[in-house]
Structure formats: C-alpha cells, structure tokens
Design an enzyme around this catalytic site. Structure first.
Site, PDB file in Angstrom:
ATOM      1  N   LYS A 120      42.195  47.417  38.765  1.00 36.53           N
ATOM      2  CA  LYS A 120      41.895  47.112  37.337  1.00 36.53           C
ATOM      3  C   LYS A 120      41.329  48.082  36.541  1.00 36.53           C
ATOM      4  O   LYS A 120      41.937  48.567  35.358  1.00 36.53           O
ATOM      5  CB  LYS A 120      41.183  45.707  37.493  1.00 36.53           C
ATOM      6  CG  LYS A 120      40.927  45.108  36.112  1.00 36.53           C
ATOM      7  CD  LYS A 120      39.626  44.247  35.617  1.00 36.53           C
ATOM      8  CE  LYS A 120      38.428  45.295  35.443  1.00 36.53           C
ATOM      9  NZ  LYS A 120      37.477  44.692  35.156  1.00 36.53           N
ATOM     10  N   ASP A 138      42.313  41.098  34.881  1.00 34.15           N
ATOM     11  CA  ASP A 138      40.832  40.603  35.537  1.00 34.15           C
ATOM     12  C   ASP A 138      40.600  38.912  35.544  1.00 34.15           C
ATOM     13  O   ASP A 138      41.673  38.406  35.281  1.00 34.15           O
ATOM     14  CB  ASP A 138      39.598  41.258  34.488  1.00 34.15           C
ATOM     15  CG  ASP A 138      39.630  40.302  32.995  1.00 34.15           C
ATOM     16  OD1 ASP A 138      40.794  39.357  32.631  1.00 34.15           O
ATOM     17  OD2 ASP A 138      38.731  40.480  32.297  1.00 34.15           O
TER      18      ASP A 138
END
Ligand code: SF4
Length: 207
Positions: A120, A138
């Site tokens: 991420k 996320d």
C-alpha cells in the site's frame, strides 16, 4: 461489478467529494513516504501533528538517518506502533541516502525493498508522490470494494486492488483512490455508515 456500474459509482463519488486529494501534509516524496509509513493504524490528523516536528528536525534523508532513535521515538510516540516505525524511519532514510542518493525511488520493486514499506505504501508513493497510475488499497478501500460489490466479503485487499484496476480506467486510478478513501473515511464508515440519503444505495450490498 462491471465497467458501466463502476463509472456511475465514480460519477456519484465526484459529486460528494469535489476535491479528492491526499490529507497527509508533505512537500517532497521523502516526506510523503515518511508520512505514509507513519499512517498505518493512525489517523492522518495525528500523523500531520507529529510530522511537523519530525520534518523540521530532520529535513533530509541524511539528517534522519543520523538521528538518535530515542529522539525520533519521542517525536512520533503518539502514533501507533511507534517503536517499529521509529526504527523503520531511520532505516528507510539510510537506504534512500546511501543507495538512492537522497532520491526516493519510483519503481515499485525498489520501494517495497525499503524498511517498513509494503504494497500500500509503495502504491501511495507512486500515485501521490510521482503521479504514476496505481491503486493503493487501505482498510477504507477494502471495505468500500466489498460494500459496493467490486469483490465478495471474503476476498482480500489484493483482490480488491485487482478488481478496482479491472473496472476503473487506468488514468482514473489516482483520483478513484482518493474518492473511495475519503468517502469511506467520512461517510461510509466501518460502523454507523451514513446510509440515510446515500446516493450509492442502489449499488450497495451492505444492507
Ligand atoms: S448505503 Fe451506507 S453502506 Fe452503502 S455505500 Fe452508502 S453509506 Fe456505505
């Protein structure tokens, strides 16, 4: 999900979130990668409070690499997982200074080789720091992907990223990332989402 439905969802999100931008404060890719690293299990507001002092005290990778661990820990101690993050920040700064001559690398493989940088964070740095099409997922984007039918409820973050990339045109990935993130953060929260009057209700599988 299909591309038409996904386009309609994004169109609605654009009316609800007219200014889809990153809420972390940063001025350089180095500051961005530090802020994103700090943001795991912490709000962006809290990160912005600690990075003010962190960036003033250690403005460059070289300065942060030479920092005293205890002092970095003190500055960031109000964020979650501060001990690990302090260690990773110093290690990350060292690698960026020594291997990449103070420039944050742009390639995904190089980014994920840095201490504390996972999938991420690498995607956020590519998208937000360098404008390279990427779709960081996320917890908010994962939840939105399930509720809006991009994936099933038992599917993973990686599968959510693949689904978003499949149904959203590449040139819209960065905007879409911010739109889903901000909608999840402020409207479609994990508990007590604002379903009353939500314009996405007809696409939503939550209720
Ligand atoms: S109807 Fe509720 S759960 Fe569904 S997208 Fe809207 S806010 Fe989220």
């Amino acid at each position: 999900m299909n591309k038409t439905k996904s386009k309609e969802i994004l169109g609605i999100l654009r009316t609800v979130i007219p200014n889809p931008v990153c809420e972390l404060n940063f001025e350089t890719p180095f500051q961005l990668i530090c802020a994103v690293l700090l943001s795991a299990q912490t709000t962006d507001k809290r990160v912005n409070i600690v990075t003010k002092e962190l960036f003033e005290t250690y403005p460059t990778p070289e300065a942060l690499m030479k920092a005293d661990y205890a002092e970095v820990y003190r500055i960031i101690s109000s964020v979650g997982l501060a001990k690990t993050k302090a260690r990773n920040l110093i290690g990350l700064a060292r690698q960026i200074h020594e291997v990449y001559h103070d420039e944050v690398p742009q390639k995904y493989e190089a980014l994920v080789s840095l201490p504390g940088v996972g999938r991420k964070t690498a995607n956020v740095v590519q998208a937000v720091g360098f404008g390279i099409p990427a779709m960081p997922v996320d917890t908010h984007l994962h939840r939105m992907a399930i509720r809006l039918g991009y994936i099933d409820s038992n599917q993973s973050v990686v599968e959510a990223e693949e689904a978003y990339r499949k149904y959203i045109p590449k040139e819209e990935w960065i905007d879409a990332h911010h739109l889903f993130l901000l909608f999840g953060r402020y409207y479609c929260k994990a508990s007590n989402p604002s379903c009353k009057d939500c314009q996405l209700e007809k696409y939503c599988k939550f209720n």
